[in-house]
Write an enzyme that holds these catalytic residues in place. Structure first.
Site, mmCIF file in Angstrom:
data_model
loop_
_atom_site.group_PDB
_atom_site.id
_atom_site.type_symbol
_atom_site.label_atom_id
_atom_site.label_comp_id
_atom_site.label_asym_id
_atom_site.label_seq_id
_atom_site.Cartn_x
_atom_site.Cartn_y
_atom_site.Cartn_z
ATOM 1 C CG ASP A 133 -68.610 16.718 -72.735
ATOM 2 O OD1 ASP A 133 -67.528 16.620 -72.871
ATOM 3 O OD2 ASP A 133 -69.700 15.875 -73.104
ATOM 4 C CG HIS A 187 -43.566 27.188 -56.045
ATOM 5 N ND1 HIS A 187 -44.513 28.149 -55.773
ATOM 6 C CD2 HIS A 187 -43.410 26.416 -54.748
ATOM 7 C CE1 HIS A 187 -44.503 28.315 -54.580
ATOM 8 N NE2 HIS A 187 -44.186 27.067 -53.723
ATOM 9 C CG ASP A 202 -42.184 19.522 -51.584
ATOM 10 O OD1 ASP A 202 -43.005 18.785 -51.010
ATOM 11 O OD2 ASP A 202 -41.973 20.463 -51.239
ATOM 12 C CG ASP A 217 -45.558 18.921 -47.519
ATOM 13 O OD1 ASP A 217 -44.858 18.886 -48.834
ATOM 14 O OD2 ASP A 217 -45.710 20.343 -47.198
ATOM 15 C CG HIS A 224 -38.159 27.637 -48.536
ATOM 16 N ND1 HIS A 224 -38.160 26.644 -47.523
ATOM 17 C CD2 HIS A 224 -37.446 26.736 -49.501
ATOM 18 C CE1 HIS A 224 -37.528 25.939 -47.442
ATOM 19 N NE2 HIS A 224 -36.828 25.797 -48.568
ATOM 20 C CG HIS A 266 -46.711 24.428 -44.663
ATOM 21 N ND1 HIS A 266 -47.589 23.262 -45.001
ATOM 22 C CD2 HIS A 266 -45.725 24.153 -45.271
ATOM 23 C CE1 HIS A 266 -46.755 22.287 -45.656
ATOM 24 N NE2 HIS A 266 -45.896 22.994 -45.878
ATOM 25 C CG HIS A 303 -49.201 25.734 -48.149
ATOM 26 N ND1 HIS A 303 -48.542 26.525 -48.966
ATOM 27 C CD2 HIS A 303 -48.484 24.630 -47.794
ATOM 28 C CE1 HIS A 303 -47.707 25.893 -49.455
ATOM 29 N NE2 HIS A 303 -47.325 24.867 -48.760
ATOM 30 C CD GLU A 322 -41.672 22.994 -46.206
ATOM 31 O OE1 GLU A 322 -41.467 22.716 -47.489
ATOM 32 O OE2 GLU A 322 -42.857 23.210 -45.874
ATOM 33 C CE1 TYR A 329 -34.424 24.113 -52.284
ATOM 34 C CE2 TYR A 329 -34.218 25.981 -50.504
ATOM 35 C CZ TYR A 329 -34.597 24.784 -51.044
ATOM 36 O OH TYR A 329 -35.940 24.054 -50.332
ATOM 37 N NE ARG A 340 -38.736 21.613 -50.264
ATOM 38 C CZ ARG A 340 -38.611 22.178 -51.416
ATOM 39 N NH1 ARG A 340 -37.833 22.933 -51.844
ATOM 40 N NH2 ARG A 340 -39.309 21.577 -52.619
ATOM 41 C CD GLU A 370 -42.323 19.506 -46.398
ATOM 42 O OE1 GLU A 370 -41.948 19.366 -47.645
ATOM 43 O OE2 GLU A 370 -43.160 20.159 -46.213
#
Ligand code: GLY
Ligand code: MN
Ligand code: MN
Length: 430
Positions: free
Chosen positions: A40, A247, A264, A275, A356, A360, A367, A385, A389, A398, A400
């Site tokens: 539940d 990710h 991040d 972000d 990448h 955004h 996003h 950002e 890598y 990175r 951002e």
């Protein structure tokens, strides 16, 4: 900071949408439903962002009808909420009543959700609802294996009224949501301030041998202490080579002396996102090589920040960043000028180290939109950002910021947060 959003925000949002609907249109929306987990148990409820944008209501089993041309003014906006249920109130807590719903949303007419289809029938067959506008989630990268309540609702309405014309609210709402009102800017600033606090705490606490999840715990403590709803997305706390996985969100590894640590992270506050990315040395001191790579990204970031002005677009930022980072990568010795001349134009060498997009929109979704060609206008909030890598060196960086577009210079919502090597090292010495 006030704890509820003023209802003028939602009143204005509905008015802006209504102003763009053709004559004799009605628009209908459903709230989200809880996602089952097991037994539940349910995943924490998160309102569908457009529904929240138009109502401020954070409840399930709710609907909204907008019928701007309907002759009876009281039925031009109707909010439906779950009727009072003794058992539900006992198990889950107090339920929203009509007066509270009006206070939150500014919608004057509130009915029980059990009356929704009957009321919709009345309006649809009144002669003032020739075109029915339905909402869909139109995000290019969205893939969802389960049918959402929004998708079922669209099918249901179309089945009940097969002879009507249909329109899509998504393009209108996507465009409206890109331009933030003063209230939304204030709330996003607050989300960014909480996220900044969390990062500052990490600058004081990160040291070799901690685990990534221990750093995450510090962040979550600050988020919760400041009444954030939670994370705006799965946080990335990535030491060393983990940072090269874009990710990465397992956050289970131990931090090693001499490695970098990429954050991040972003809290969600009152359903609005922040972000942030920063990269710091685990032991408080960048190595010479780490400094070279970090400063390469930071130089490019400073240069592309200047492009966040009216008339610019994400596509231009992506292209400029790839061009500038290619120069930096040559300086870093990752490949040579000659290699670039000989490269396959469809597979530029720099893409191996930067794979990448650089920006955004943020808002109710992290996003919010990634329309690469939409020209910037004052009131938009976008991320900046860039990164690099280098898997073979265990270096992932990175950086951002979230930038508010104005008539002139963009405003950095993380202004003052350590970003220069000297600032990061100084903050970590304390
Ligand atoms: N945290 C997701 C992003 O930076 O786009
Ligand atoms: Mn991010
Ligand atoms: Mn981002």
């Amino acid at each position: 900071m006030q704890t509820t959003l003023p209802n003028r925000l939602f009143i204005r949002n509905r008015a802006n949408l209504a102003a763009q609907l053709p004559p004799k249109s009605i628009a209908v929306f459903t709230a989200n439903e809880p996602m089952p987990r097991n037994g539940d148990e349910f995943y924490p409820f998160r309102q569908q962002s457009d529904f929240f944008y138009l109502t401020g209501i954070n409840e399930e089993n709710a609907f909204l009808i907008l019928a701007p041309d309907y002759p009876d003014e009281r039925l031009r906006e109707i909010l439906f909420i779950e009727p009072y249920d003794e058992v539900k109130a006992t198990w889950q807590g107090e339920m929203l009543d009509a007066q509270q719903a009006t206070g939150i949303s500014g919608v004057k007419t509130v009915q029980g959700s059990d009356a929704f289809w009957m009321t919709l029938n009345d309006i649809v067959y009144s002669g003032y609802g020739d075109t029915i506008f339905l909402n869909s989630y139109e995000y290019p990268k969205y893939e969802c294996a389960v049918e959402t309540i929004q998708q079922r609702f669209v099918k249901d309405v179309k089945q009940r009224y097969p002879m009507h014309r249909y329109g899509r609210t998504a393009p209108i709402l996507n465009a409206l949501r890109m331009i933030k009102s003063e209230d939304e800017i204030a709330i996003t600033r607050h989300a960014c301030d909480i996220t900044s606090k969390a990062f500052r705490r990490c600058l004081e606490t990160v040291k070799p041998d901690l685990y990534e999840y221990e750093v995450q715990a510090e962040i979550e403590y600050i988020f919760k202490q400041n009444n954030a709803t939670g994370h705006a997305y799965a946080p990335i706390i990535a030491g060393g080579r983990n940072a090269c996985c874009l990710h990465y969100s397992k956050n289970q590894s131990q931090l090693h002396d001499g490695d970098l640590l990429l954050f991040d992270i972003g809290c969600e506050y009152k359903n609005y996102s922040s972000d942030l990315s920063r990269t710091i040395p685990v032991n408080g001191k960048f190595t010479e090589r780490q400094k070279q790579c970090y400063n390469a990204v930071l130089r490019v970031m400073k240069e592309i920040t200047q492009l966040y002005r009216p008339g610019g677009c994400i596509n231009e930022i992506n292209e400029t960043t790839h061009r500038l980072m290619e120069r930096e990568m040559i300086q870093l010795g990752l490949f040579t000028e000659e290699d670039v001349k000989r490269q396959d134009p469809n597979k530029p060498l720099e893409r191996k180290y930067l794979m990448h997009g650089m920006s955004h929109h943020i808002g109710l979704d992290v996003h919010d939109s990634i329309d690469k060609f939409k020209r910037f206008e004052p009131g938009m909030i976008l991320t900046c950002e860039p990164g690099i890598y280098i898997r073979e060196e265990g270096i992932g960086i990175r950086i951002e910021n979230d930038l508010l577009i104005t008539e002139g210079e963009p405003v950095n919502l993380f202004e003052g947060l350590p970003i220069e090597i000297g600032e990061i090292e100084a903050a970590m010495q304390r």
